[in-house]
Design a protein around this motif. Structure first.
Motif, PDB file in Angstrom:
ATOM      1  N   PHE A   1      29.478  -4.453  53.607  1.00  0.00           N
ATOM      2  CA  PHE A   1      30.387  -5.449  53.634  1.00  0.00           C
ATOM      3  C   PHE A   1      30.610  -5.624  52.161  1.00  0.00           C
ATOM      4  CE2 PHE A   1      28.875  -6.275  57.707  1.00  0.00           C
ATOM      5  CZ  PHE A   1      30.222  -6.638  58.412  1.00  0.00           C
ATOM      6  N   CYS A   2      29.856  -5.679  51.265  1.00  0.00           N
ATOM      7  CA  CYS A   2      30.013  -5.935  49.518  1.00  0.00           C
ATOM      8  C   CYS A   2      31.047  -4.843  49.231  1.00  0.00           C
ATOM      9  CB  CYS A   2      28.915  -5.928  48.937  1.00  0.00           C
ATOM     10  SG  CYS A   2      27.598  -7.393  49.111  1.00  0.00           S
ATOM     11  N   GLU A   3      31.032  -3.740  49.519  1.00  0.00           N
ATOM     12  CA  GLU A   3      31.985  -2.816  49.002  1.00  0.00           C
ATOM     13  C   GLU A   3      33.237  -2.985  49.600  1.00  0.00           C
ATOM     14  OE1 GLU A   3      32.467   1.993  49.693  1.00  0.00           O
ATOM     15  OE2 GLU A   3      30.626   1.320  48.557  1.00  0.00           O
ATOM     16  N   GLN A   4      33.382  -3.310  50.839  1.00  0.00           N
ATOM     17  CA  GLN A   4      34.625  -3.517  51.438  1.00  0.00           C
ATOM     18  C   GLN A   4      35.229  -4.802  50.679  1.00  0.00           C
ATOM     19  OE1 GLN A   4      36.542  -1.707  53.669  1.00  0.00           O
ATOM     20  NE2 GLN A   4      37.964  -3.025  52.921  1.00  0.00           N
ATOM     21  N   ALA A   5      34.700  -5.918  50.303  1.00  0.00           N
ATOM     22  CA  ALA A   5      34.972  -6.924  49.633  1.00  0.00           C
ATOM     23  C   ALA A   5      35.685  -6.625  48.439  1.00  0.00           C
ATOM     24  CB  ALA A   5      33.734  -8.049  49.786  1.00  0.00           C
TER      25      ALA A   5
ATOM     26  N   LEU B   1      35.765 -13.039  53.780  1.00  0.00           N
ATOM     27  CA  LEU B   1      35.278 -12.928  54.841  1.00  0.00           C
ATOM     28  C   LEU B   1      34.121 -11.991  54.869  1.00  0.00           C
ATOM     29  CD1 LEU B   1      35.185 -13.581  58.053  1.00  0.00           C
ATOM     30  CD2 LEU B   1      36.893 -11.949  58.299  1.00  0.00           C
ATOM     31  N   CYS B   2      34.591 -10.886  54.119  1.00  0.00           N
ATOM     32  CA  CYS B   2      33.342  -9.656  54.078  1.00  0.00           C
ATOM     33  C   CYS B   2      32.245 -10.182  53.094  1.00  0.00           C
ATOM     34  CB  CYS B   2      34.092  -8.399  53.333  1.00  0.00           C
ATOM     35  SG  CYS B   2      35.113  -7.609  54.491  1.00  0.00           S
ATOM     36  N   GLU B   3      32.316 -10.980  52.235  1.00  0.00           N
ATOM     37  CA  GLU B   3      31.171 -11.341  51.380  1.00  0.00           C
ATOM     38  C   GLU B   3      30.456 -12.357  52.279  1.00  0.00           C
ATOM     39  OE1 GLU B   3      33.717 -11.463  46.994  1.00  0.00           O
ATOM     40  OE2 GLU B   3      33.637 -13.330  48.314  1.00  0.00           O
ATOM     41  N   ILE B   4      30.753 -13.397  52.952  1.00  0.00           N
ATOM     42  CA  ILE B   4      30.026 -14.106  53.659  1.00  0.00           C
ATOM     43  C   ILE B   4      29.304 -13.430  54.739  1.00  0.00           C
ATOM     44  CG2 ILE B   4      31.271 -16.322  52.875  1.00  0.00           C
ATOM     45  CD1 ILE B   4      31.662 -15.433  56.645  1.00  0.00           C
TER      46      ILE B   4
ATOM     47  N   ASN C   1      32.965   2.426  58.712  1.00  0.00           N
ATOM     48  CA  ASN C   1      33.413   1.149  58.252  1.00  0.00           C
ATOM     49  C   ASN C   1      33.317   0.023  59.021  1.00  0.00           C
ATOM     50  OD1 ASN C   1      35.375  -0.750  56.872  1.00  0.00           O
ATOM     51  ND2 ASN C   1      36.734   0.943  56.506  1.00  0.00           N
ATOM     52  N   LEU C   2      32.100  -0.408  59.288  1.00  0.00           N
ATOM     53  CA  LEU C   2      31.637  -1.525  60.046  1.00  0.00           C
ATOM     54  C   LEU C   2      32.190  -2.873  59.596  1.00  0.00           C
ATOM     55  CD1 LEU C   2      29.614  -2.755  62.236  1.00  0.00           C
ATOM     56  CD2 LEU C   2      27.980  -2.965  60.166  1.00  0.00           C
ATOM     57  N   PRO C   3      32.259  -3.059  58.144  1.00  0.00           N
ATOM     58  CA  PRO C   3      33.068  -4.413  58.035  1.00  0.00           C
ATOM     59  C   PRO C   3      34.255  -4.816  58.566  1.00  0.00           C
ATOM     60  CG  PRO C   3      32.148  -3.300  56.064  1.00  0.00           C
ATOM     61  CD  PRO C   3      31.802  -2.248  57.091  1.00  0.00           C
TER      62      PRO C   3
ATOM     63  N   ALA D   1      36.188 -22.691  51.885  1.00  0.00           N
ATOM     64  CA  ALA D   1      34.963 -22.661  51.245  1.00  0.00           C
ATOM     65  C   ALA D   1      34.036 -21.690  51.989  1.00  0.00           C
ATOM     66  CB  ALA D   1      34.320 -23.973  51.178  1.00  0.00           C
ATOM     67  N   PRO D   2      33.215 -20.929  51.376  1.00  0.00           N
ATOM     68  CA  PRO D   2      32.621 -19.747  51.974  1.00  0.00           C
ATOM     69  C   PRO D   2      31.400 -20.343  53.325  1.00  0.00           C
ATOM     70  CG  PRO D   2      32.409 -19.627  49.709  1.00  0.00           C
ATOM     71  CD  PRO D   2      33.156 -20.942  50.064  1.00  0.00           C
ATOM     72  N   ASP D   3      31.055 -21.697  53.089  1.00  0.00           N
ATOM     73  CA  ASP D   3      30.008 -22.149  54.097  1.00  0.00           C
ATOM     74  C   ASP D   3      30.790 -22.432  55.115  1.00  0.00           C
ATOM     75  OD1 ASP D   3      30.964 -24.122  52.462  1.00  0.00           O
ATOM     76  OD2 ASP D   3      29.443 -25.481  53.038  1.00  0.00           O
ATOM     77  N   VAL D   4      31.846 -22.857  55.126  1.00  0.00           N
ATOM     78  CA  VAL D   4      33.092 -23.305  56.443  1.00  0.00           C
ATOM     79  C   VAL D   4      33.315 -22.203  56.794  1.00  0.00           C
ATOM     80  CG1 VAL D   4      35.254 -24.579  57.029  1.00  0.00           C
ATOM     81  CG2 VAL D   4      33.762 -25.649  55.010  1.00  0.00           C
ATOM     82  N   LEU D   5      33.666 -21.416  56.211  1.00  0.00           N
ATOM     83  CA  LEU D   5      34.285 -20.026  56.824  1.00  0.00           C
ATOM     84  C   LEU D   5      33.149 -19.292  57.634  1.00  0.00           C
ATOM     85  CD1 LEU D   5      36.480 -18.003  57.398  1.00  0.00           C
ATOM     86  CD2 LEU D   5      35.891 -16.878  55.231  1.00  0.00           C
ATOM     87  N   LEU D   6      31.920 -19.226  57.162  1.00  0.00           N
ATOM     88  CA  LEU D   6      30.670 -18.713  57.730  1.00  0.00           C
ATOM     89  C   LEU D   6      30.444 -19.469  58.915  1.00  0.00           C
ATOM     90  CD1 LEU D   6      28.488 -16.461  57.689  1.00  0.00           C
ATOM     91  CD2 LEU D   6      26.977 -18.251  56.418  1.00  0.00           C
ATOM     92  N   THR D   7      30.390 -20.711  58.912  1.00  0.00           N
ATOM     93  CA  THR D   7      30.294 -21.450  60.214  1.00  0.00           C
ATOM     94  C   THR D   7      31.197 -21.138  61.313  1.00  0.00           C
ATOM     95  OG1 THR D   7      29.048 -23.055  59.143  1.00  0.00           O
ATOM     96  CG2 THR D   7      29.712 -23.628  61.313  1.00  0.00           C
TER      97      THR D   7
END
Length: 348
Positions: free
Chosen positions: A7-11, A25-28, A56-58, A88-94
Motif C-alpha cells: 500500500f505504501c509503494e502504491q501511494a 487512500l493507500c496511505e491510510i 496489486n492488492l492496493p 483528513a486521514p482519520d475521516v477518510l479511514l473511518t
C-alpha cells in the motif's frame, strides 16, 4: 513484500502521478485496517504477491471502494471523494472501513481478480508506433494484442489525436487524445490501413456488458476525471467496431493464433502495453521464443513488428523491433498513462 508495504509503494506511485486522493487512500489503508473485522481481515490475509507490479492488492481494494461509491452504497465515503477537498486521514479511514464492512460481496469480487484499466491514453504512443510501422513497411497492418483487457487500444485508429502541432484522425472522432508531446510528431502522413484485429486477455472485459464497463470505470482513480471521461468516450467508440478479445493465456494464444509462416503483402504487428511485467518468467520466455521464430521467418514482402509500451527501469518506453532486418528502435519515453510523450522516432 508485506501488504502494508505494498500500500505504501502504491501511494508513492500515486504521488508521482499527482493523484493525491488515491495516494491518501493507500496511505491510510496501509496502517488502518484490522484483522478484528472480517472484510478487513480478508484484505490483510490476502494470499499472493500484493506488490503494485504483481498482484496489486492496493488497487484491487481502491477499485472496490470506488465501485461501492459509484454504486451509491456509501454516501459518507462518496462525500469525501473528488471533487471534494482532500479529506483528513482519520475521516477518510473511518468512512472507508465502514464502506468495506457494508459491502463484503463487492470487496470479495475485487480481491479475486487483478485490476484492469485498459488505459486509453496509451493509445497515443501506440498509434504513433503503428504509423512508424506503416511508414517503414508501406503495407497494411494485421494486429495481435496480448493483455488486451477490453480491447480499447485495439481500436486506437478510431480515435482522434493531437501530436504537438499535428492532428490525426477524423474530426468527429472521440476521444481526442492530446498528450503533452515533445519532439517531432510521428509520421502522420503514413497510410494506415488495418487489415485485421486479434487479441487475448486472461480475463477479458466485454464492452457490451454494463457491469463490466462499470468495473473498468471503477479502476480509474477518482482524482483523475479526465481519464474517466476519456474511458467513457472510448467505450462508446469501440462499441461500433467489430473485434473480439479471446480468453486465454498470452503464450498459449500467441502460439496458436500467430503462425510462424509469413503473410505476404501484410505487416503483422504484435503489441502490448504495461503488461509484460505481470507475466512470470516462464511465460515471457515462451513468448520471446515464438516472437523470435516469427521474426526469423519474416520477409521484405511479409514483415513482422513487435511493438511494446512497457516499464523499463522505472521509465515507460515504446520500443519497436522490425523484421526481417531485426532492427530495434526506442521510439518514445512516456508517462505511464500516456499523458506525456517524449518522441525519439525521427532519430531512429
Amino acid at each position: 513484500m508485506t501488504i502494508p508495504d505494498a500500500f505504501c509503494e502504491q501511494a508513492a506511485h500515486c504521488a508521482r502521478l499527482q493523484a493525491a486522493f488515491t495516494q491518501r487512500l493507500c496511505e491510510i489503508l496501509a496502517t488502518g485496517l484490522s484483522t478484528a473485522h472480517p472484510v478487513e481481515r480478508s484484505i490483510l490475509q490476502w494470499t499472493g504477491n500484493p506488490a503494485p507490479l504483481a498482484g496489486n492488492l492496493p488497487l484491487r481494494v481502491a477499485g472496490a471502494l470506488h465501485a461501492i461509491v459509484r454504486a451509491g452504497k456509501a454516501p459518507a465515503l462518496a462525500a469525501l471523494y473528488p471533487p471534494a477537498p482532500l479529506p483528513a486521514p482519520d475521516v477518510l479511514l473511518t468512512a472507508a472501513r465502514q464502506a468495506l464492512a457494508n459491502s463484503p460481496e463487492i470487496v470479495a469480487a475485487y480481491l479475486a481478480s487483478p485490476p484492469q484499466t485498459n488505459e486509453v491514453g496509451r493509445s497515443a504512443p501506440l498509434l504513433a508506433g503503428w504509423l512508424v510501422v506503416a511508414e517503414r513497411t508501406g503495407l497494411p497492418l494485421a494486429l495481435w494484442e496480448i493483455g488486451a483487457s477490453a480491447g480499447l487500444n485495439l481500436v486506437a485508429d478510431q480515435y482522434r489525436y493531437r501530436f504537438g502541432p499535428v492532428d490525426w484522425g477524423r474530426a468527429d472522432a472521440a476521444p481526442l487524445l492530446q498528450p503533452e508531446w515533445s519532439g517531432n510528431p510521428p509520421p502522420t502522413h503514413a497510410p494506415l490501413v488495418i487489415r485485421s484485429r486479434q487479441s487475448c486477455d486472461l480475463q477479458p472485459v466485454s464492452i457490451h456488458d454494463a457491469a463490466q464497463r462499470e468495473r473498468l470505470m471503477s479502476y480509474i482513480w477518482p482524482d483523475q476525471p479526465d481519464r474517466l471521461a476519456r474511458l467513457s468516450a472510448a467505450l462508446a467508440t469501440a462499441a461500433g467496431v467489430e473485434f473480439a478479445v479471446e480468453r486465454a493465456h498470452a503464450a498459449d494464444w500467441l502460439e496458436r493464433s500467430l503462425p510462424v509462416a509469413p503473410l505476404t503483402g501484410t505487416t503483422r504487428v504484435l503489441y502490448h502495453s504495461v503488461f509484460w511485467n505481470y507475466l512470470d518468467t516462464a511465460e515471457q520466455s515462451r513468448l520471446e521464443r515464438h516472437i523470435a521464430a516469427v521474426g526469423a521467418a519474416a520477409r521484405a514482402d511479409a514483415p513482422f513488428a513487435w511493438l511494446r509500451l512497457e516499464l523499463v527501469h522505472k521509465t515507460v518506453e515504446l520500443k519497436l523491433t522490425l523484421w526481417p532486418a531485426a532492427t530495434e528502435s526506442t521510439l518514445a519515453t512516456c508517462h505511464p498513462h500516456g499523458a506525456t510523450v517524449q518522441w525519439h522516432g525521427e532519430n531512429q
